[in-house]
Design a protein around this motif. Structure first.
Motif, PDB file in Angstrom:
ATOM      1  N   ASP A 138       0.836  -1.210   0.000  1.00 20.98           N
ATOM      2  CA  ASP A 138       0.000   0.000   0.000  1.00 20.98           C
ATOM      3  C   ASP A 138       0.868   1.256   0.000  1.00 20.98           C
ATOM      4  O   ASP A 138       0.583   2.212  -0.722  1.00 20.98           O
ATOM      5  N   THR A 139       1.927   1.252   0.801  1.00 23.65           N
ATOM      6  CA  THR A 139       2.845   2.394   0.850  1.00 23.65           C
ATOM      7  C   THR A 139       3.507   2.593  -0.511  1.00 23.65           C
ATOM      8  O   THR A 139       3.617   3.724  -0.994  1.00 23.65           O
ATOM      9  N   LEU A 140       3.935   1.499  -1.135  1.00 29.16           N
ATOM     10  CA  LEU A 140       4.550   1.580  -2.463  1.00 29.16           C
ATOM     11  C   LEU A 140       3.560   2.181  -3.463  1.00 29.16           C
ATOM     12  O   LEU A 140       3.918   3.078  -4.240  1.00 29.16           O
ATOM     13  N   ARG A 141       2.305   1.723  -3.450  1.00 26.20           N
ATOM     14  CA  ARG A 141       1.282   2.259  -4.361  1.00 26.20           C
ATOM     15  C   ARG A 141       1.106   3.765  -4.174  1.00 26.20           C
ATOM     16  O   ARG A 141       1.031   4.512  -5.144  1.00 26.20           O
ATOM     17  N   ARG A 142       1.015   4.188  -2.906  1.00 28.50           N
ATOM     18  CA  ARG A 142       0.838   5.620  -2.623  1.00 28.50           C
ATOM     19  C   ARG A 142       2.036   6.418  -3.122  1.00 28.50           C
ATOM     20  O   ARG A 142       1.875   7.470  -3.752  1.00 28.50           O
ATOM     21  N   GLN A 143       3.250   5.937  -2.845  1.00 28.60           N
ATOM     22  CA  GLN A 143       4.456   6.651  -3.269  1.00 28.60           C
ATOM     23  C   GLN A 143       4.508   6.777  -4.787  1.00 28.60           C
ATOM     24  O   GLN A 143       4.874   7.834  -5.321  1.00 28.60           O
ATOM     25  N   VAL A 144       4.142   5.710  -5.480  1.00 30.84           N
ATOM     26  CA  VAL A 144       4.188   5.723  -6.943  1.00 30.84           C
ATOM     27  C   VAL A 144       3.142   6.688  -7.495  1.00 30.84           C
ATOM     28  O   VAL A 144       3.412   7.447  -8.435  1.00 30.84           O
ATOM     29  N   CYS A 145       1.961   6.719  -6.894  1.00 28.19           N
ATOM     30  CA  CYS A 145       0.906   7.631  -7.350  1.00 28.19           C
ATOM     31  C   CYS A 145       1.316   9.082  -7.117  1.00 28.19           C
ATOM     32  O   CYS A 145       1.164   9.924  -8.005  1.00 28.19           O
ATOM     33  N   VAL A 146       1.854   9.381  -5.952  1.00 28.34           N
ATOM     34  CA  VAL A 146       2.301  10.746  -5.655  1.00 28.34           C
ATOM     35  C   VAL A 146       3.419  11.157  -6.617  1.00 28.34           C
ATOM     36  O   VAL A 146       3.430  12.289  -7.120  1.00 28.34           O
ATOM     37  N   ALA A 147       4.333  10.248  -6.903  1.00 32.38           N
ATOM     38  CA  ALA A 147       5.413  10.539  -7.855  1.00 32.38           C
ATOM     39  C   ALA A 147       4.850  10.787  -9.246  1.00 32.38           C
ATOM     40  O   ALA A 147       5.306  11.697  -9.958  1.00 32.38           O
ATOM     41  N   ALA A 148       3.847  10.004  -9.658  1.00 34.95           N
ATOM     42  CA  ALA A 148       3.232  10.175 -10.979  1.00 34.95           C
ATOM     43  C   ALA A 148       2.564  11.551 -11.088  1.00 34.95           C
ATOM     44  O   ALA A 148       2.683  12.241 -12.112  1.00 34.95           O
ATOM     45  N   VAL A 149       1.865  11.969 -10.032  1.00 33.06           N
ATOM     46  CA  VAL A 149       1.230  13.289 -10.033  1.00 33.06           C
ATOM     47  C   VAL A 149       2.311  14.375 -10.094  1.00 33.06           C
ATOM     48  O   VAL A 149       2.191  15.342 -10.850  1.00 33.06           O
ATOM     49  N   GLY A 150       3.384  14.206  -9.329  1.00 34.36           N
ATOM     50  CA  GLY A 150       4.481  15.174  -9.353  1.00 34.36           C
ATOM     51  C   GLY A 150       5.124  15.272 -10.727  1.00 34.36           C
ATOM     52  O   GLY A 150       5.419  16.380 -11.213  1.00 34.36           O
ATOM     53  N   ASN A 151       5.331  14.132 -11.380  1.00 33.93           N
ATOM     54  CA  ASN A 151       5.911  14.126 -12.733  1.00 33.93           C
ATOM     55  C   ASN A 151       4.981  14.815 -13.725  1.00 33.93           C
ATOM     56  O   ASN A 151       5.431  15.559 -14.601  1.00 33.93           O
ATOM     57  N   THR A 152       3.683  14.552 -13.585  1.00 34.63           N
ATOM     58  CA  THR A 152       2.699  15.159 -14.481  1.00 34.63           C
ATOM     59  C   THR A 152       2.700  16.674 -14.315  1.00 34.63           C
ATOM     60  O   THR A 152       2.682  17.428 -15.290  1.00 34.63           O
ATOM     61  N   SER A 156       3.638   0.728 -10.973  1.00 32.51           N
ATOM     62  CA  SER A 156       3.528   1.879 -11.867  1.00 32.51           C
ATOM     63  C   SER A 156       2.126   2.446 -11.720  1.00 32.51           C
ATOM     64  O   SER A 156       1.191   1.742 -11.335  1.00 32.51           O
ATOM     65  N   CYS A 157       2.005   3.719 -12.025  1.00 32.70           N
ATOM     66  CA  CYS A 157       0.721   4.388 -11.894  1.00 32.70           C
ATOM     67  C   CYS A 157       0.569   5.361 -13.052  1.00 32.70           C
ATOM     68  O   CYS A 157       1.503   6.108 -13.369  1.00 32.70           O
ATOM     69  N   ARG A 158      -0.590   5.336 -13.666  1.00 33.40           N
ATOM     70  CA  ARG A 158      -0.889   6.297 -14.738  1.00 33.40           C
ATOM     71  C   ARG A 158      -1.956   7.246 -14.207  1.00 33.40           C
ATOM     72  O   ARG A 158      -2.974   6.800 -13.685  1.00 33.40           O
ATOM     73  N   VAL A 159      -1.685   8.524 -14.313  1.00 32.11           N
ATOM     74  CA  VAL A 159      -2.643   9.509 -13.822  1.00 32.11           C
ATOM     75  C   VAL A 159      -3.084  10.424 -14.962  1.00 32.11           C
ATOM     76  O   VAL A 159      -2.386  10.575 -15.968  1.00 32.11           O
ATOM     77  N   PHE A 160      -4.246  11.024 -14.777  1.00 30.03           N
ATOM     78  CA  PHE A 160      -4.780  12.022 -15.697  1.00 30.03           C
ATOM     79  C   PHE A 160      -4.944  13.286 -14.878  1.00 30.03           C
ATOM     80  O   PHE A 160      -5.510  13.252 -13.779  1.00 30.03           O
ATOM     81  N   ALA A 161      -4.420  14.392 -15.380  1.00 28.27           N
ATOM     82  CA  ALA A 161      -4.516  15.644 -14.631  1.00 28.27           C
ATOM     83  C   ALA A 161      -4.847  16.799 -15.561  1.00 28.27           C
ATOM     84  O   ALA A 161      -4.392  16.845 -16.704  1.00 28.27           O
ATOM     85  N   VAL A 162      -5.667  17.711 -15.061  1.00 21.58           N
ATOM     86  CA  VAL A 162      -6.007  18.936 -15.774  1.00 21.58           C
ATOM     87  C   VAL A 162      -5.595  20.092 -14.865  1.00 21.58           C
ATOM     88  O   VAL A 162      -5.976  20.126 -13.689  1.00 21.58           O
ATOM     89  N   PHE A 163      -4.794  20.999 -15.421  1.00 24.24           N
ATOM     90  CA  PHE A 163      -4.323  22.143 -14.647  1.00 24.24           C
ATOM     91  C   PHE A 163      -4.835  23.433 -15.267  1.00 24.24           C
ATOM     92  O   PHE A 163      -5.029  23.518 -16.479  1.00 24.24           O
ATOM     93  N   GLU A 164      -5.021  24.426 -14.452  1.00 31.30           N
ATOM     94  CA  GLU A 164      -5.350  25.762 -14.910  1.00 31.30           C
ATOM     95  C   GLU A 164      -4.090  26.354 -15.532  1.00 31.30           C
ATOM     96  O   GLU A 164      -2.990  26.126 -15.037  1.00 31.30           O
TER      97      GLU A 164
END
Length: 157
Positions: free
Chosen positions: A65-79, A137-145
């Protein structure tokens, strides 16, 4: 702290006119370096009277669970970083996120919640570690202003 992660099984027997005791100590380590230090210390102090079995590697559900969270946070940061760089190319500035959605998470490798039972003893320690390593690995979708140049000028004034 060791008591909660350690089990000791003792076996007493009589051999002719002497008593013999064998003890099996199983310790769960979360730090590989500490495990190596304890094993080395036991071998150094007890010599041939101690036998150390190869380690069994596994990951607890909490660790995954910790690994999943870290990967998701990293994916958002990269995005966010990529969006920031694209905005800079066009002379714009990145605003706040309007939407962030986790699209897909994958895990592979490792041995979740159970030791690797069919691990051949012939594998080197490095190979055993490699086989037990968990990846995610985690794939995220993000929309920014996106803020235009005029907004940035107003902020500077």
């Amino acid at each position: 702290h060791y008591e909660e992660n350690m089990t000791v099984t003792e076996d007493f027997s009589r051999v002719e006119n002497t008593y013999q005791m064998e003890a099996e100590v199983c310790i769960v380590f979360s730090d590989f370096g500490k495990m190596q230090n304890v094993c080395n210390l036991l071998i150094e102090k007890l010599g041939t009277s101690v036998t150390i079995s190869p380690p069994h590697f596994y990951h607890t559900p909490e660790a995954i669970d910790t690994l999943r969270r870290q990967v998701c946070v990293a994916a958002v940061g990269n995005t966010r970083q990529k969006a920031h760089e694209v905005c800079r190319l066009f002379g714009q500035s990145l605003g706040k996120p309007l939407l962030i959605r986790e699209e897909e998470t994958k895990e592979w490798g490792g041995h979740i919640n159970s030791p690797l039972s069919n691990s051949p003893e012939s594998l080197t320690l490095q190979e055993r570690i490699q086989n037990a390593t968990a990846y995610a690995s985690c794939r995220v979708f993000a929309v920014f202003e996106i803020k235009g140049k005029e907004n940035r000028r107003k902020k500077l004034l």
